[in-house]
Enzyme design. Structure first.
Site, PDB file in Angstrom:
ATOM      1  N   GLU A  50       0.836  -1.207   0.000  1.00 38.62           N
ATOM      2  CA  GLU A  50       0.000   0.000   0.000  1.00 38.62           C
ATOM      3  C   GLU A  50       0.867   1.252   0.000  1.00 38.62           C
ATOM      4  O   GLU A  50       0.603   2.216  -0.729  1.00 38.62           O
ATOM      5  CB  GLU A  50      -0.907  -0.005   1.225  1.00 38.62           C
ATOM      6  CG  GLU A  50      -1.741   1.253   1.396  1.00 38.62           C
ATOM      7  CD  GLU A  50      -2.167   1.471   2.825  1.00 38.62           C
ATOM      8  OE1 GLU A  50      -2.431   2.639   3.187  1.00 38.62           O
ATOM      9  OE2 GLU A  50      -2.224   0.488   3.585  1.00 38.62           O
ATOM     10  N   ASP A  54       0.744   3.814  -3.114  1.00 38.24           N
ATOM     11  CA  ASP A  54       0.366   5.208  -2.908  1.00 38.24           C
ATOM     12  C   ASP A  54       1.313   6.135  -3.660  1.00 38.24           C
ATOM     13  O   ASP A  54       0.885   7.102  -4.307  1.00 38.24           O
ATOM     14  CB  ASP A  54       0.376   5.518  -1.412  1.00 38.24           C
ATOM     15  CG  ASP A  54       0.078   6.982  -1.121  1.00 38.24           C
ATOM     16  OD1 ASP A  54      -1.071   7.407  -1.321  1.00 38.24           O
ATOM     17  OD2 ASP A  54       1.003   7.705  -0.708  1.00 38.24           O
ATOM     18  N   ASP A 123      -7.212   1.199   0.424  1.00 37.21           N
ATOM     19  CA  ASP A 123      -5.883   0.642   0.686  1.00 37.21           C
ATOM     20  C   ASP A 123      -5.614  -0.572  -0.197  1.00 37.21           C
ATOM     21  O   ASP A 123      -4.483  -0.773  -0.668  1.00 37.21           O
ATOM     22  CB  ASP A 123      -5.755   0.239   2.155  1.00 37.21           C
ATOM     23  CG  ASP A 123      -5.723   1.446   3.090  1.00 37.21           C
ATOM     24  OD1 ASP A 123      -5.575   2.578   2.594  1.00 37.21           O
ATOM     25  OD2 ASP A 123      -5.855   1.240   4.314  1.00 37.21           O
ATOM     26  N   GLU A 126      -4.572   0.507  -3.670  1.00 34.95           N
ATOM     27  CA  GLU A 126      -3.183   0.978  -3.680  1.00 34.95           C
ATOM     28  C   GLU A 126      -2.214  -0.200  -3.559  1.00 34.95           C
ATOM     29  O   GLU A 126      -1.161  -0.206  -4.208  1.00 34.95           O
ATOM     30  CB  GLU A 126      -2.960   1.973  -2.547  1.00 34.95           C
ATOM     31  CG  GLU A 126      -3.651   3.306  -2.775  1.00 34.95           C
ATOM     32  CD  GLU A 126      -3.387   4.303  -1.666  1.00 34.95           C
ATOM     33  OE1 GLU A 126      -3.413   5.507  -1.952  1.00 34.95           O
ATOM     34  OE2 GLU A 126      -3.176   3.875  -0.505  1.00 34.95           O
TER      35      GLU A 126
END
Length: 235
Positions: A50, A54, A123, A126
């Site tokens: 994650e 991101d 999440d 990502e």
């Protein structure tokens, strides 16, 4: 567990990716609650992916906006990016991919509605993006992100993207004190074809905000918006 594996296979078909290391995909779909309950898996979960996803997402979207909208100033691009990569947008994309049904999740988290929780879904997207980046490279990650976020970018530019204040408020309160929210319609005014509703949102029996709207849903959204403003979160 068998159903989750079947859901993951459907996800793979939808993505059209032939993985070099399929374990990356499985890791991207492993929520921390499952890793905690399954000690034999060594507590591995998708949080590191994650983190990576991101960063990849911000790069990909920033580059796309920079190249696609040359007339937009830096401040405009920043606001647009923030609207596109925010939690509600990413959760919406995750729902389109049905990521919630693909997650390895602890029993307690699942019972509390974790598969539909916006923060977990965002999440997961990502994490998936991070896994694609590691396994397939930046080009594939860019294609995945823009294929699913492209329509959202158009919606934001044309003013069709509406904030889900009720979900935002629920998320914030869960993080802060875990309080449950309740909504109530306080008043109905006007004839049946032209009613105006007044709603209030309560947490732990305490009223947090009121709102008015032409439908009960709109009134509740406005009540949540007012509550967010009081808490210092609404713009």
């Amino acid at each position: 567990m068998l159903q989750i594996e079947q859901n993951i296979k459907l996800l793979e078909e939808q993505l059209g990716i032939h993985w070099h290391d399929r374990e990356l995909l499985l890791l991207a779909l492993t929520h921390s609650s499952y890793a905690y309950e399954s000690r034999s898996r060594g507590h591995e979960n998708n949080q590191r992916l994650e983190f990576l996803g991101d960063a990849v997402l911000e790069l990909v979207v920033s580059e796309h906006l920079y190249r696609t909208y040359p007339a937009h100033a830096e401040g405009e691009l920043t606001k647009l990016r923030a609207a596109v990569v925010c939690e509600p947008s990413l959760a919406r994309v995750a729902r389109e991919l049905d990521l919630g049904a693909c997650l390895f999740m602890g029993r307690g988290e699942e019972r509390s509605g974790g598969r539909n929780r916006p923060s977990i879904l965002a999440d997961a997207f990502e994490s998936l993006l991070g896994a694609v980046y590691l396994d397939q490279g930046l080009t594939a990650a860019r294609q995945l992100a823009l294929t699913h976020l492209g329509p959202l970018i158009t919606d934001v530019l044309e003013g069709r993207m509406e904030r889900d204040y009720k979900t935002e408020l629920q998320e914030i309160l869960q993080q802060e004190n875990g309080g449950a929210l309740n909504y109530a319609i306080l008043h109905e005014e006007g004839p049946d074809h032209d009613k105006t509703f007044t709603a209030a949102v309560f947490c732990g029996g305490r009223e947090m905000g009121r709102g008015r709207g032409r439908s009960k849903k709109e009134a509740e959204q406005q009540a949540a918006r007012r509550a967010l403003a009081v808490l210092g979160y609404a713009g």
